[in-house]
Design an enzyme around this catalytic site. Sequence first.
Site, short mmCIF file in Angstrom:
data_model
loop_
_atom_site.label_atom_id
_atom_site.label_comp_id
_atom_site.label_asym_id
_atom_site.label_seq_id
_atom_site.Cartn_x
_atom_site.Cartn_y
_atom_site.Cartn_z
N LYS A 1 0.80 -1.22 0.00
CA LYS A 1 0.00 0.00 0.00
C LYS A 1 0.84 1.28 0.00
O LYS A 1 0.42 2.30 -0.53
CB LYS A 1 -0.94 0.02 1.21
CG LYS A 1 -2.04 -1.05 1.14
CD LYS A 1 -3.10 -0.68 0.14
CE LYS A 1 -4.26 -1.67 0.15
NZ LYS A 1 -5.18 -1.46 -1.00
N GLU B 1 -9.80 6.00 2.95
CA GLU B 1 -10.62 4.93 3.52
C GLU B 1 -9.68 3.77 3.82
O GLU B 1 -8.63 3.64 3.18
CB GLU B 1 -11.70 4.49 2.54
CG GLU B 1 -11.26 3.49 1.45
CD GLU B 1 -10.24 4.04 0.45
OE1 GLU B 1 -10.16 5.26 0.30
OE2 GLU B 1 -9.52 3.22 -0.15
N SER C 1 1.81 -9.65 -0.80
CA SER C 1 1.45 -8.23 -0.70
C SER C 1 1.58 -7.63 0.69
O SER C 1 1.71 -6.42 0.82
CB SER C 1 0.04 -8.03 -1.22
OG SER C 1 -0.85 -8.89 -0.55
#
Lengths: 258, 404
Positions: free
Chosen positions: B97, B119, B386
Amino acid sequence: MTRLEKVFNQKETKNKVLVTYTVAGDPNLGSSKKILNDLIASGADILEIGVPFSDPMSEGPVIQKAHERALKKNIQFKDILNLCKQIRIENKNVPIVLMGYMNSFLALKNKLAKELNQAGVDGVIVVDLPYDESKSFFNNLKKENIDLIRLISPTTDSKRLKRMLASSSGYLYYVSLKGITGAELKNFNEVKNKVKKIKSLTNLPVVVGFGIKDAPTAKKMASFSDGIVVGTKIIDFIEKKSTPKISNFTKSLKKAIN
Amino acid sequence: MKYKNLNNYAFPDKEGRFGEFGGKYVSETLITALEELEKVYAKVKKDKSFQEEVIKDLNDFVGRPSPLYFAERWTKKLGGAKIYLKREDLNHTGAHKINNTVGQVLLAKKMGKKRVIAETGAGQHGVATATVAARHGLECIIFMGEEDIERQALNVYRMKLLGAEVCSVDSGTKTLKDAMNEAMRDWVTNVEDTHYIIGSVAGPHPYPEIVRDFNSIVGKELKIQSKKEFGKYPDIIVACVGGGSNAMGIFHPFIKETKTKLVGVEAGGSGVKSGKHAAPLSDGKVGVLHGMKTYLMQDKNGQILSTHSVSAGLDYPGVGPEHAYLRDIGRVEYQSATDQQALKSFHDLTKTEGIMPALETSHALAYVNKIAPKLSKSKIIVINLSGRGDKDMFTVAKEDGMTL
């Protein structure tokens, strides 16, 4: 002449138009119908009926809860069309405008315009369908003489406004503030200037909505526009289970704007 | 529909679409902000000094490039294809991210915005946003569903330590989609001084493109690493898909390399047939939500259905529009893994390799667990690892019947 044109044609008598917004099926279908009839009886000129959606992104907390209440009653699109039909049977003239989110209208696919027409619906407002994405939707509605009411916001610039006006009909809905429904309306002059600007570019009527919660504000907003929209305050009465107060409130608005 | 030639693949088009998907379905008030973002982004995309600034932060702040790791013991255990892991879990803040937030915060500064909002579901994007906001001294508000706040308490505290305000969202299903609704409401109210850092390849144009581009550093590195490591591109690349940002990041540089098979794994929850899942590409219909046209989990009236997944980060009823397009043209194959399969793979990788994966990532592992044994030893699979699983301790413990 369409029902919407007729309502705004009263402009000659300088009458300002009162638009009310409630959510179909809030708190239930039966009460919804009664509330709509009461609104007409106490002076509403146009009924905007909200199509309840699971993700009402542009709504403030009061209207969000109205959507949730209606969905708890499992309101379907066909129920909303039936509600419109019933209102139409009793009242041939009041324009009915459905206001909702794109996914609800998409769900009806290519039957949408025909079904709306058969239910006596005059116009549609789609909150999350900006001008840029609306071409085919607009054309489909046009085939059945349904107006796609455009929302214009404080951030809409003149260039864009001119493009939008080229494919607008019915009336224009000026969103008075940057924010969600029921937010606090602070800058009257900015609204006034913007509405004047819009009116200088088009003959279509312009109504002002978002943040109008009392008669004095309604009066001010109506002084430079063709009408006003009130939603959150009416729904607030429904939430607080004091629907009998809606009639008097509506009458006070009607009186204030004329 | 099956793709024929991808040599000219260049989406989104001018209208912000990937085939019929994507677009800009937002309220009128937000259009100006999106157009500004589009303009500024088009400019910085070609601006060498901006790109160098991003790369510098990716290297020195995030710790890139992330290694390509050979999972030798797990490969041996499964007895088939060779399995490699692209270690995005080793990034600063523990997931992919941050690749996106590092870039978007620089965009925000370029536009003169003083406040960023985001969010978050699992909290990884919230932490990554709070981190870059702290690094650049910007005000930061994170919207998070009430239910997610409970199951991701550690990340909530991390965000607060970083100076962000965490707003609990108690409307609708109280998860990621509702957090996104609330972030949109904030944005429309504060659009002049606020940049909305969307965390997935979702939302209105140009977000799916921006988030993809910032994440595609993963795929670009993999191209170089795989050539060096085994002299060719991988045979199969596997990634989990919620909104789809880690998958898009590793897939995108390989879209034209059609010898490499690309597989996205959605959250199968209690099983796709049970209806309790978060797999719109496996079991959804085309609709419009959060500014984009894409596959959605919805009923016949267009109401968005509540989703279910053991991993908060995949618990979303939609998917990025480029995934919807890649599914329809058949370039990417989309599969699903259930909660139970993901949990089993979580434990397997932890015990076999000493790497504790995020529950989201564990869905990709579960798929590989199934196919690797059937493939020859000469085949190479790369999984986008990830994120790391520290944030999921409470969930895993609960599933195992333990209290911490």
